[in-house]
Scaffold this motif. Structure first.
Motif, short mmCIF file in Angstrom:
data_model
loop_
_atom_site.label_atom_id
_atom_site.label_comp_id
_atom_site.label_asym_id
_atom_site.label_seq_id
_atom_site.Cartn_x
_atom_site.Cartn_y
_atom_site.Cartn_z
N HIS A 245 35.41 -7.96 155.60
CA HIS A 245 34.10 -7.79 156.27
C HIS A 245 33.47 -6.53 155.30
CE1 HIS A 245 31.75 -5.73 159.71
NE2 HIS A 245 31.11 -6.65 159.19
N GLY A 246 32.17 -6.71 154.90
CA GLY A 246 31.48 -5.57 154.39
C GLY A 246 30.31 -4.93 155.45
N ASN A 247 30.59 -3.77 155.88
CA ASN A 247 29.83 -3.38 156.88
C ASN A 247 28.29 -3.11 156.35
OD1 ASN A 247 32.38 -2.67 157.19
ND2 ASN A 247 31.63 -1.60 159.17
N ASP A 248 27.22 -3.05 157.45
CA ASP A 248 25.94 -2.80 157.03
C ASP A 248 25.72 -1.60 157.97
OD1 ASP A 248 25.39 -3.85 159.67
OD2 ASP A 248 24.13 -5.46 158.68
N ARG A 249 26.77 -1.18 158.71
CA ARG A 249 26.58 -0.08 159.79
C ARG A 249 28.00 0.50 160.11
NH1 ARG A 249 23.93 -3.21 164.08
NH2 ARG A 249 23.23 -4.25 162.29
N ASN A 250 28.14 1.43 160.77
CA ASN A 250 29.39 1.99 161.20
C ASN A 250 30.12 1.20 162.12
OD1 ASN A 250 28.27 5.48 161.07
ND2 ASN A 250 29.51 4.72 159.73
N GLU A 251 31.40 0.89 162.18
CA GLU A 251 32.13 0.47 163.39
C GLU A 251 33.39 1.16 163.50
OE1 GLU A 251 33.20 -3.68 162.78
OE2 GLU A 251 33.94 -3.23 160.82
N TRP A 252 33.67 1.16 164.82
CA TRP A 252 34.56 1.92 165.32
C TRP A 252 35.95 1.05 165.65
CZ3 TRP A 252 34.80 7.53 165.44
CH2 TRP A 252 33.59 7.99 165.10
N PHE A 253 37.18 1.46 165.26
CA PHE A 253 38.29 0.90 165.61
C PHE A 253 39.34 1.93 166.64
CE2 PHE A 253 38.49 -1.60 161.33
CZ PHE A 253 37.59 -2.47 161.85
N ILE A 254 39.86 1.28 167.65
CA ILE A 254 40.84 2.07 168.28
C ILE A 254 42.26 1.36 168.53
CG2 ILE A 254 41.39 3.17 170.73
CD1 ILE A 254 38.30 3.53 171.17
N GLN A 255 43.15 1.73 167.98
CA GLN A 255 44.38 0.72 167.72
C GLN A 255 45.09 1.03 168.98
OE1 GLN A 255 45.12 -0.93 164.99
NE2 GLN A 255 46.61 -1.76 166.02
N LEU A 256 45.22 -0.10 170.08
CA LEU A 256 45.89 0.13 171.13
C LEU A 256 47.38 0.02 171.15
CD1 LEU A 256 43.13 -1.85 173.28
CD2 LEU A 256 43.34 0.52 172.97
N THR A 257 47.84 -0.88 170.27
CA THR A 257 49.17 -0.89 170.22
C THR A 257 49.73 -1.19 168.65
OG1 THR A 257 49.66 -3.34 170.31
CG2 THR A 257 49.44 -2.12 172.14
N ASP A 258 51.11 -1.09 168.45
CA ASP A 258 51.47 -1.33 167.02
C ASP A 258 50.70 -0.84 165.87
OD1 ASP A 258 53.86 -3.23 168.13
OD2 ASP A 258 51.91 -3.85 169.24
N ILE A 290 31.21 -0.02 152.96
CA ILE A 290 32.46 -0.44 152.51
C ILE A 290 32.63 -1.62 152.68
CG2 ILE A 290 33.69 1.78 152.49
CD1 ILE A 290 34.72 -0.04 155.01
N ARG A 291 33.89 -2.38 152.09
CA ARG A 291 34.22 -3.68 152.66
C ARG A 291 35.73 -3.45 153.22
NH1 ARG A 291 34.55 -7.41 147.24
NH2 ARG A 291 32.44 -6.36 146.92
N HIS A 292 36.40 -3.98 154.14
CA HIS A 292 37.42 -3.62 154.47
C HIS A 292 38.29 -5.04 155.06
CE1 HIS A 292 35.01 -3.41 158.14
NE2 HIS A 292 36.04 -4.01 158.70
N GLN A 293 39.56 -4.98 154.79
CA GLN A 293 40.50 -6.27 155.33
C GLN A 293 41.82 -5.46 156.03
OE1 GLN A 293 41.85 -8.99 152.33
NE2 GLN A 293 41.96 -10.59 153.79
N ASN A 307 27.65 -1.13 167.33
CA ASN A 307 26.34 -0.55 167.40
C ASN A 307 25.45 -1.84 167.13
OD1 ASN A 307 23.78 0.18 167.95
ND2 ASN A 307 24.60 2.33 167.07
N GLY A 308 24.92 -2.73 168.05
CA GLY A 308 24.18 -3.64 167.77
C GLY A 308 22.66 -3.49 167.92
N THR A 309 22.47 -2.25 167.66
CA THR A 309 20.78 -1.76 167.66
C THR A 309 20.12 -2.76 166.54
OG1 THR A 309 21.69 0.31 168.22
CG2 THR A 309 19.35 0.07 167.35
N PRO A 310 19.27 -3.36 166.96
CA PRO A 310 18.37 -4.23 165.97
C PRO A 310 17.80 -3.04 164.92
CG PRO A 310 17.64 -4.77 168.22
CD PRO A 310 18.59 -3.66 168.23
N GLY A 311 18.04 -3.58 163.65
CA GLY A 311 17.02 -3.03 162.47
C GLY A 311 18.27 -1.88 161.81
N LEU A 312 19.35 -1.41 162.56
CA LEU A 312 20.10 -0.41 161.94
C LEU A 312 20.51 -0.74 160.52
CD1 LEU A 312 21.07 2.15 163.53
CD2 LEU A 312 23.22 0.75 164.13
N GLU A 313 20.88 -1.86 160.07
CA GLU A 313 21.20 -2.15 158.65
C GLU A 313 20.35 -1.76 158.02
OE1 GLU A 313 20.17 -4.45 161.06
OE2 GLU A 313 18.54 -5.58 160.04
N GLN A 314 18.59 -1.60 158.21
CA GLN A 314 17.74 -1.23 157.17
C GLN A 314 17.81 0.38 157.16
OE1 GLN A 314 14.88 -3.26 159.23
NE2 GLN A 314 15.52 -5.21 158.15
#
Ligand code: PHB
Ligand code: FE
Length: 330
Positions: A245-258, A290-293, A307-314
């Motif tokens: 996945h190559g991001n066009d905005r920030n995204e947050w991960f919270i690792q819940l287990t393992d 970045i891109r991440h896997q 964050n699904g705010t429209p236009g954030l990518e621009q």
């Protein structure tokens, strides 16, 4: 950006395997027993079929997600929210230098139709690309019986608070969702709900771990809470994220287990930028450039905040917003 008017067309069927080939714009797609073959005016590419199908059904189900979905280092899509680029080699330094990169832009609807037509034809009964590899059959070999159950389960959105009357998305034993083998050692206490008279049917609580532990699919975030553009998704992960996945905005991960191991690379060139091993309780923000896997050696639970705010990518693309959400001063 010019949009190519194209619809998917069948161009033939291989008698030996039973699979059909398709043309979509300047691309053609065919498969044999082991591989998908993609070609375009200046080049062609081969992708292992399991990898290709696991990426393709997610790309359709996610509505092309935020930004870039790489099926592998070469082939993928970019979401422009209404139109979608299908690219080959555009973000790979070697292909660019060789001049064999290619990109065409279509309506999102035409790409969905093309990818759905291809995956329906190339997926047979006994194989579900959304399942963990240990929990499904293999896609290799000639065409088998057509699947009759829904191929795409996309993002599964809650209709209202999970578990309240009217919501059908919370997973229960009665609906046939057992606790996954990997979570058999966990305890799933149910919360006590004490509701003031008059608020019955409006207040509710569930054990979110119980809900995720019953997921029969992997790497498919389902929306469990949403407040305006703030989208909270949960998902169970095992084996590898079948896309990069190559991001066009920030995204947050919270690792819940393992734990999940993430490879992080520059979005444009693919040059390595880091490795993150997230363990239960860890939180991280994936930057917008970045891109991440992810790789999950054992089934694990992950919460993804978008964050699904429209236009954030621009706003990120223009440099108005920094690619990371927080700057820590030394
Ligand atoms: C991501 O690309 O951020 C992603 C996709 C699917 C998941 C988890 C993370 O299940
Ligand atoms: Fe991502």
């Amino acid at each position: 950006m010019s949009v190519t008017e194209a619809r998917v067309e069948k161009i033939g069927t291989d008698e030996a395997t039973g699979y059909s080939s398709y043309r979509f714009g300047s691309f053609t797609f065919s498969r044999d027993e082991y591989f998908a073959h993609v070609s375009w005016p200046r080049g062609n590419h081969i992708i292992e079929i399991d990898r290709f199908l696991r990426a393709m059904v997610r790309d359709i189900g996610w509505g092309f997600f935020y930004g870039w979905i790489f099926f592998d280092d070469i082939f993928g899509t970019t979401n422009h929210y209404g139109t979608v680029d299908v690219f080959a080699g555009t973000y790979d330094r070697g292909c660019k230098e060789a001049g064999i990169d290619f990109l065409e832009t279509y309506s999102a609807e035409a790409v969905s139709e093309a990818f759905e037509t291809i995956s329906k034809d190339w997926i047979s009964e006994g194989y579900d690309p959304l399942n963990a590899p240990l929990e499904t059959g293999s896609p290799i070999g000639p065409k088998g019986k057509e699947r009759t159950d829904p191929l795409l389960r996309s993002f599964i959105a809650a209709d209202r608070m999970l578990g309240l009357p009217g919501d059908k998305s919370v997973r229960t034993e009665e609906d046939g969702f057992g606790i996954n083998r990997a979570f058999a050692d966990m305890e799933f206490d149910q919360p006590d709900i004490e509701c003031e008279p008059g608020f019955e049917g409006q207040l509710h609580a569930i054990n979110l771990f119980d809900h995720i532990a019953r997921s029969d699919i992997t790497w498919n975030p389902s929306i469990s809470a949403i407040t305006r553009a703030n989208i909270c998704c949960v998902t169970s992960e095992e084996h590898m994220l079948p896309v990069i996945h190559g991001n066009d905005r920030n995204e947050w991960f919270i690792q819940l287990t393992d734990e999940i191991h993430w490879n992080i690379a520059d979005k444009n060139s693919g040059a390595p930028r880091g490795r993150v091993v997230m363990k239960a309780g860890d939180v991280c923000a994936m930057p917008a450039d970045i891109r991440h896997q992810g790789f999950a050696p054992k089934r694990s639970m992950l919460m993804v905040m978008e964050n699904g705010t429209p236009g954030l990518e621009q706003r990120y693309a223009s440099g108005e917003l920094k690619p990371y959400p927080v700057k820590f001063e030394a």
